[in-house]
Design a protein around this motif. Structure first.
Motif, PDB file in Angstrom:
ATOM      1  N   LEU A 169       8.229  -5.597  -1.462  1.00 40.63           N
ATOM      2  CA  LEU A 169       8.132  -6.380  -0.230  1.00 40.63           C
ATOM      3  C   LEU A 169       8.279  -7.867  -0.515  1.00 40.63           C
ATOM      4  CD1 LEU A 169       5.217  -4.552   1.642  1.00 40.63           C
ATOM      5  CD2 LEU A 169       7.660  -4.381   2.093  1.00 40.63           C
ATOM      6  N   ASP A 170       7.743  -8.306  -1.638  1.00 38.43           N
ATOM      7  CA  ASP A 170       7.882  -9.716  -2.014  1.00 38.43           C
ATOM      8  C   ASP A 170       9.350 -10.074  -2.255  1.00 38.43           C
ATOM      9  OD1 ASP A 170       5.164 -10.071  -1.835  1.00 38.43           O
ATOM     10  OD2 ASP A 170       4.789  -9.936  -3.994  1.00 38.43           O
ATOM     11  N   TYR A 210       6.357   3.083   5.680  1.00 40.06           N
ATOM     12  CA  TYR A 210       6.496   1.626   5.732  1.00 40.06           C
ATOM     13  C   TYR A 210       7.902   1.233   6.153  1.00 40.06           C
ATOM     14  CZ  TYR A 210       2.674  -1.424   4.281  1.00 40.06           C
ATOM     15  OH  TYR A 210       1.554  -2.208   4.257  1.00 40.06           O
ATOM     16  N   THR A 260      11.083 -10.106   1.137  1.00 42.17           N
ATOM     17  CA  THR A 260      10.656 -11.307   1.856  1.00 42.17           C
ATOM     18  C   THR A 260      11.431 -12.537   1.378  1.00 42.17           C
ATOM     19  OG1 THR A 260       8.424 -10.463   2.255  1.00 42.17           O
ATOM     20  CG2 THR A 260       8.708 -12.853   2.307  1.00 42.17           C
ATOM     21  N   CYS A 263      10.447  -2.379   6.927  1.00 41.76           N
ATOM     22  CA  CYS A 263      10.594  -3.800   6.601  1.00 41.76           C
ATOM     23  C   CYS A 263      11.789  -4.303   7.407  1.00 41.76           C
ATOM     24  CB  CYS A 263      10.819  -3.941   5.102  1.00 41.76           C
ATOM     25  SG  CYS A 263      10.744  -5.611   4.507  1.00 41.76           S
ATOM     26  N   VAL A 318       0.977   1.208  -4.764  1.00 43.55           N
ATOM     27  CA  VAL A 318       0.718   0.064  -3.890  1.00 43.55           C
ATOM     28  C   VAL A 318       1.266  -1.223  -4.520  1.00 43.55           C
ATOM     29  CG1 VAL A 318      -1.080  -1.341  -2.804  1.00 43.55           C
ATOM     30  CG2 VAL A 318      -1.306   1.155  -2.860  1.00 43.55           C
ATOM     31  N   ALA A 319       1.067  -1.368  -5.831  1.00 44.50           N
ATOM     32  CA  ALA A 319       1.552  -2.567  -6.528  1.00 44.50           C
ATOM     33  C   ALA A 319       3.080  -2.632  -6.488  1.00 44.50           C
ATOM     34  CB  ALA A 319       1.059  -2.562  -7.967  1.00 44.50           C
ATOM     35  N   GLN A 320       3.742  -1.495  -6.678  1.00 49.49           N
ATOM     36  CA  GLN A 320       5.206  -1.472  -6.662  1.00 49.49           C
ATOM     37  C   GLN A 320       5.743  -1.789  -5.273  1.00 49.49           C
ATOM     38  OE1 GLN A 320       5.911   2.414  -8.208  1.00 49.49           O
ATOM     39  NE2 GLN A 320       5.567   1.808 -10.328  1.00 49.49           N
ATOM     40  N   ARG A 321       5.073  -1.250  -4.243  1.00 52.26           N
ATOM     41  CA  ARG A 321       5.504  -1.558  -2.886  1.00 52.26           C
ATOM     42  C   ARG A 321       5.357  -3.047  -2.597  1.00 52.26           C
ATOM     43  NH1 ARG A 321       1.797   0.860   1.116  1.00 52.26           N
ATOM     44  NH2 ARG A 321       2.975   2.805   1.105  1.00 52.26           N
ATOM     45  N   LYS A 322       4.227  -3.622  -2.999  1.00 52.48           N
ATOM     46  CA  LYS A 322       4.020  -5.058  -2.769  1.00 52.48           C
ATOM     47  C   LYS A 322       5.088  -5.885  -3.478  1.00 52.48           C
ATOM     48  CE  LYS A 322       0.769  -8.888  -3.260  1.00 52.48           C
ATOM     49  NZ  LYS A 322       1.818  -9.776  -3.787  1.00 52.48           N
ATOM     50  N   ALA A 323       5.410  -5.499  -4.717  1.00 61.76           N
ATOM     51  CA  ALA A 323       6.439  -6.226  -5.465  1.00 61.76           C
ATOM     52  C   ALA A 323       7.782  -6.145  -4.741  1.00 61.76           C
ATOM     53  CB  ALA A 323       6.556  -5.674  -6.876  1.00 61.76           C
TER      54      ALA A 323
END
Length: 523
Positions: free
Chosen positions: A33-34, A131, A37, A133, A26-31
């Motif tokens: 996505l950031d 997911y 973005t 994007c 989850v942390a890697q996906r968020k990184a």
């Protein structure tokens, strides 16, 4: 009195085709996505979060899985409406724009991120929830919008850790494909759709496989016979020529990245000659592809319009520095969704990885998109041009893992162990100080009786530091710090003397807790 039948316990298992994601993932996906973005915002796109549930009517029937009920979506009936989980982020965008078009700027540039669901047969690495994007421009008729999306996709791939040379963005145009179908004399929309789906399998089955599937059919790898489209040989030949000639030149234009033609399996090899191809030669190859496409579509008005659009996209990208080493024209790109009307594109990772049996294979596509000028029109009755791209975040993460560019573990919190239950307020005071300084920290809240279990817990959490203090330490105004990262390294390689010279556990003043842990984390 009848005996009450015991209810069986539910099985603790994930439904078929779904999976669970834990902390590090989850942390890697968020990184990631950031990072994506940041690129989308740099290009001027604004965020949008739309509903995960749409009416089936609003979603439309555009998935390639036409033989399944409700076109491969998860749907249910509610009063007079059929509702469904979104299968992508583009169809909901069309509904949002049609609904709020009077309040939105035109063109409307938006990006969206989130899970989508498809009721399809799962397979290795293929899940029913994944997911996406996306970034889309609605209300821009010029192919400059398509060229911009391709350039932005290139920037995204390099931003997240896919270097130039490890990917290629392939661009085609549905109008060119329609021109080829026109030259073939195919007027039946159902037969046209069958041909397009067959072309889309080119990377998997090769030229010979496409030839068989356009004809009577072929045996797949499992031995099952797949019925063909039933075209005559005279109709099949232009398609195969269109695919092989254009695709081979597109690979040459991509600086030597070359796929064996006439073979399945998605293997990839890099030509030794490719390393010496100049940008000027690559540009010439792209020009030859356009000339060949124009010859193949002949007098087809729509086909020639598609070739003109490809030429303009290529020109716009080249003047921005996005040459054929990153983005190429490739006639084999089709895209499976049925709503595309013009340029279509796919981002393919060109490096090899090993499959579960240790065999080399190409990683394949991680993103795709195209122009869909009629999707909003379904709601408004008026043509609204639109184009966009969708990135498969989970596949991108898998690719980075396969190349060893992502650590599977993430740094966990500092663990404050408990040696004296009566001093819980002191332990909570320590974690409060650490959190106030921006340091992840927690007090061990399990059974503190066995201290060894507390350190095992810290290892499972991938904690960098453990704080150790009992009544004696508190009375003296000190605490013990255990550098768990250094301790693990010493345990692996150090001699006994080195262990004594560089101890992983040491005593500090209680007042220096935050500063000393910051030093450890910085190191």
């Amino acid at each position: 009195m009848a005996k009450v039948k015991k209810q069986p316990r539910p099985k603790a298992e994930t439904p078929k085709g779904f999976r669970d994601y834990f902390g590090a993932e989850v942390a890697q996906r968020k990184a990631m996505l950031d990072e994506i973005t940041a690129v989308y915002q740099l290009y001027g796109f604004d965020a949008l979060e739309s509903s995960a549930v749409e009416t089936v009517e609003a979603l439309g029937k555009f998935l390639p899985d036409v033989d399944r009920p409700n076109e491969g979506v998860f749907a249910w009936q509610e009063e007079d409406d059929w509702l469904a989980l979104r299968y992508d982020l583009t169809a909901p965008l069309a509904r949002v724009y049609a609904q709020f078009r009077n309040d939105l700027p035109t063109p409307y540039r938006r990006f969206a991120m989130g899970p989508v669901w498809r009721n399809e047969k799962p397979g290795p690495g293929r899940f029913r929830q994944f997911y996406q994007c996306d970034a889309d421009t609605v209300g821009a008729p010029s192919v400059a919008a398509d060229a911009e999306i391709c350039a932005m996709l290139s920037d995204v791939l390099e931003r997240v850790g896919i270097p130039r040379g490890d990917y290629l963005i392939r661009v085609n145009n549905r109008k060119v494909l329609n021109g080829v179908l026109e030259v073939m004399g195919l007027a039946d929309p159902a037969q046209q759709a069958d041909v397009l789906r067959t072309i889309d399998k080119f990377d998997k089955v090769g030229a010979s496989g496409v030839r068989e599937l356009l004809g009577k059919g072929r045996l797949d790898s499992s031995g099952a016979f797949i019925d063909g489209v039933g075209l005559a040989e005279a109709q099949i030949e232009p398609v195969v020529s269109f695919l092989t000639t254009g695709h081979q030149q597109a690979n040459l234009g991509g600086m030597g990245i070359q796929r064996p033609l006439g073979q399945g399996g998605g293997q990839i090899a890099t030509s030794n000659e490719g390393a010496f191809i100049t940008p000027e030669l690559s540009g010439a190859v792209q020009k030859n592809i356009l000339e060949e496409l124009r010859r193949i579509v002949g007098s087809s008005t729509q086909g020639n319009e598609g070739v003109d659009e490809l030429a303009e996209i290529s020109r716009l990208l080249n003047v921005q520095g996005y040459g054929p080493d990153r983005i190429v024209i490739d006639p084999s790109v089709v895209r499976g969704l049925g709503y595309y009307t013009g340029p279509v594109y796919e981002a393919e990772l060109t490096f090899e990885i090993k499959d579960e049996k240790g065999r080399p294979r190409q990683f394949g596509s991680v993103a795709g998109g195209g122009r869909y000028d009629d999707l909003v029109k379904r709601f408004t009755g008026q043509a609204v041009p639109a184009t966009g791209v969708s990135i498969g975040v989970d596949r991108l993460l898998a690719a980075l893992h396969a190349k060893g560019r992502l650590d599977k573990a993430t740094v966990g919190p500092v663990i404050v162990t408990v040696m004296d239950r009566d001093r819980m307020s002191d332990y909570q005071a320590m974690v409060s100080e650490l959190r106030a300084a921006g340091i992840r920290a927690e007090v061990y809240l399990g059974n503190p009786k066995n201290f060894g279990n507390q350190l095992k817990y810290a290892d499972k959490r991938n904690a960098p530091v453990a704080v150790i203090a009992g009544s004696e330490e508190f009375d003296q105004g000190v605490v013990q710090l255990k550098d768990l990262v250094l301790g693990a390294k010493i345990a692996e390689t150090a001699t006994h003397e080195e262990w004594k010279e560089q101890p992983a556990q040491f005593e500090i003043k209680r007042a220096d807790l935050v500063a000393e842990i910051q030093k450890i984390l910085a190191g």
